[in-house]
Design a protein around this motif. Structure first.
Motif: not given
Lengths: 393, 393
Positions: A49-56
């Motif tokens: 989830x932190x990776x997804x948030x950072x890429x968003x």
């Protein structure tokens, strides 16, 4: 024009395509059977989830003129290089940011690094091992010799002082055998490299599977390694980046040949032949190193490690010789009944509906062995082991 | 081990770092002056809304187990290769999907393509040109000869039948000169390549700036080119992907050497030394080819083309010899007053606060010329031209 004739010396690689074809044919002949794949070294859990948030967030930045990013530094943004630096510091390894190069993955760099070495170097490659080491050297016409791995050395070959190599590949935790070098064994290789003025290309793509305190995560935990080694690492297995593409390579300033720091050669290679990793991906990779990110990716690795443990327990129950499965996502088992790798592949598919990878596909010393991976679904991994135990015990 | 000694033959590249240093020093000495940069070949407009939307959706997919993507095909997903195929069809060029390879950008492929050719080929490179062609060949120790460009041929050299080359680089629209080959001129190069059994490496990174109906966007619009050319293209300038990293390379099946299709060699190279472009980025790139995407990226290119027109009008007003600026984002101007490239750089910075790129940085035939780019802000571009007109008219 003339082509690079060395390409014609490459053997066609049919390993994974043959595995896929045989699986498909079996499934067509037995549509009612559920086939379980423990064959491929690819992750199956989603990005954290932190990776997804950072890429968003990074995607949004790219959509606005004020925050848009064009060309970045070829060697990676400092925010990511500094995060890698801190990660190494966590293993007791101090690096300069300039020693860290962000890449689009270990596979690219393991091949591209060869550009900075003379063609008449002799290359030593473990056998069996990840086929890319051998193929990239054959493409350049280099002389390849082998570090022979087998049951007698636990598939962890040690240096032979009588054999002279200039470039030595090591992969630990190993693909395909899952075997992991100890501190003492790595020290022996560093010692060999220094005595022979050789360079070690250390593939640490699976280091995140190491969980005991004694086993080094990085070759730079060994004294003197900075003078003789380059380390290649990846977010692929650590954080599920196989389809997102990011890795990092460490070329220490202390690694010098004839007065030239190899770091400068690699910098020149990368600035000339590479244009960096997407900004969005680098933001995702940096999120892996946050506290929350480390917790989340550890959870995924724990899941795969549990799969490995299920397989280790199964192997022990069946009394089959194996290595790996501890500090590694791979189980490397001896084919029961003296079967060849492909004979066992067919036997296991036909009688248990389980697909693995024939060891012979990783080099001649892999003949008679078989690789299973821990990257599958847990319930399926458990079921596969039950089927194998029923068949082979 | 021994290093690749050819790296020591490379000249250190100080071009853009010196430009940046001089600009910084001037700004420090004159903090009240507004410096306008028309020096760098990087885009400044954000990614198109359709691209942002496609990448947002793809990021979401990567966060869910059901839609997560691991390793993709090294040569790119079919959804993107088919979109590229349709784009070529729009220019009247029919390609098989297998002839299209998705890459992380033109720079990588222009260097990496050299892997599949023998080291004893002779390479012909235009002078001046994008320095990567020369540096990547020097790194391999290849013999380099030059196609001499200058005012007398409009910086569009044509083949000399007396000179034999095996690999020929062409870049059109050209970086740095902005000159664009006509259909007849490209046909002359195709004819030369076929007569000499040479291969053309055609860099079409700026093709989207071409807007007239006569000028080819692709070398494959020329009859016979599929038997002698590889084309390298990029989303960097078309769609602002300089920091997002995606391109494509076309290796036609009809391009064969000694019975071996070069397409097969390139496929082998890419599957062995590359692991594909991030799924998220490929989704963004595919959105460029939708109807909406084409409209949106055309708008951005129109903006840069208008900048180019502002500069063209300024050059005409000043009566300065130049090429480019039509069908191209670059203006290549003769330095007024017989100044060298660096003399003019200093003169323009000190007296007009405008930064450009000295032409001598692109090869010896660039001495006495100067590059301005159309990738800046429009109001600033206009102001820069006003300042130059005031200074130089």
């Amino acid at each position: 024009m003339k082509i690079n004739e060395h390409y014609l010396e490459l053997e066609d690689s049919y390993l994974f395509s043959t595995v896929a074809r045989k699986q498909r044919e079996y499934q067509q002949a037995h549509p009612e059977k559920k086939v379980i794949r423990l064959s491929i070294g690819d992750v199956t859990l989603p990005l954290a989830p932190v990776v997804i948030k950072a890429m968003e967030d990074a995607v949004k930045e790219m959509g606005s003129k004020a925050t848009f990013r064009g060309y970045g530094p070829e060697q990676g943004y400092d925010f990511l290089r500094e995060a890698v630096q801190a990660y190494y510091q966590g293993h007791g390894v101090s690096l300069d940011v300039d020693e860290i190069f962000i890449s689009d993955g270990a596979k690219s760099d393991l091949g591209n690094l060869l550009d900075i070495f003379s063609l008449d170097n002799t290359v030593m490659i473990p056998n069996p091992v990840y086929p890319v080491y051998q193929d990239t050297n054959i493409m350049l016409g280099r002389q390849v010799i082998y570090a022979e791995a087998g049951e007698e050395n636990g598939f962890l070959p040690l240096p032979d002082p009588a054999v002279k190599a200039d470039i030595v590949y090591l992969c630990s935790p190993n693909n395909p055998t899952g075997a992991v070098y100890s501190r003492e064994q790595l020290a022996a290789w560093v010692d060999y490299a220094k005595k022979n003025d050789a360079v070690i290309l250390y593939d640490a793509a699976y280091e995140c599977f190491i969980r005991d305190d004694e086993t080094p995560h990085s070759i730079f935990e060994i004294e003197g390694a900075k003078e003789c080694a380059i380390e290649v690492c990846s977010f692929s297995k650590t954080a599920g980046f196989t389809g997102t593409r990011c890795g990092y390579t460490v070329v220490p300033m202390a690694l010098v040949s004839g007065g030239t720091p190899l770091n400068h050669l690699w910098l020149r290679r990368q600035t000339t032949k590479f244009n960096g990793v997407p900004y969005i991906v680098q933001r995702g990779a940096a999120a892996v190193f946050t506290e929350e990110g480390q917790m989340q990716v550890r959870e995924a690795v724990d899941y795969y490690r549990e799969n490995a443990k299920i397989m280790v327990d199964g192997m022990k129950k069946m009394g089959i010789w194996f290595t790996g499965g501890v500090n590694s996502p791979y189980i490397w088992m001896k084919c029961p009944g003296g079967r060849t790798s492909w004979e066992f592949f067919d036997y296991l598919l036909e009688n248990a509906g389980v697909v693995g990878t024939p060891g012979s596909g990783f080099g001649r010393n892999g003949e008679g062995y078989f690789r299973l991976t821990a990257f599958g679904d847990q319930a399926e991994t458990r079921e596969a082991m039950e089927r194998m135990i029923a068949l082979l015990s």
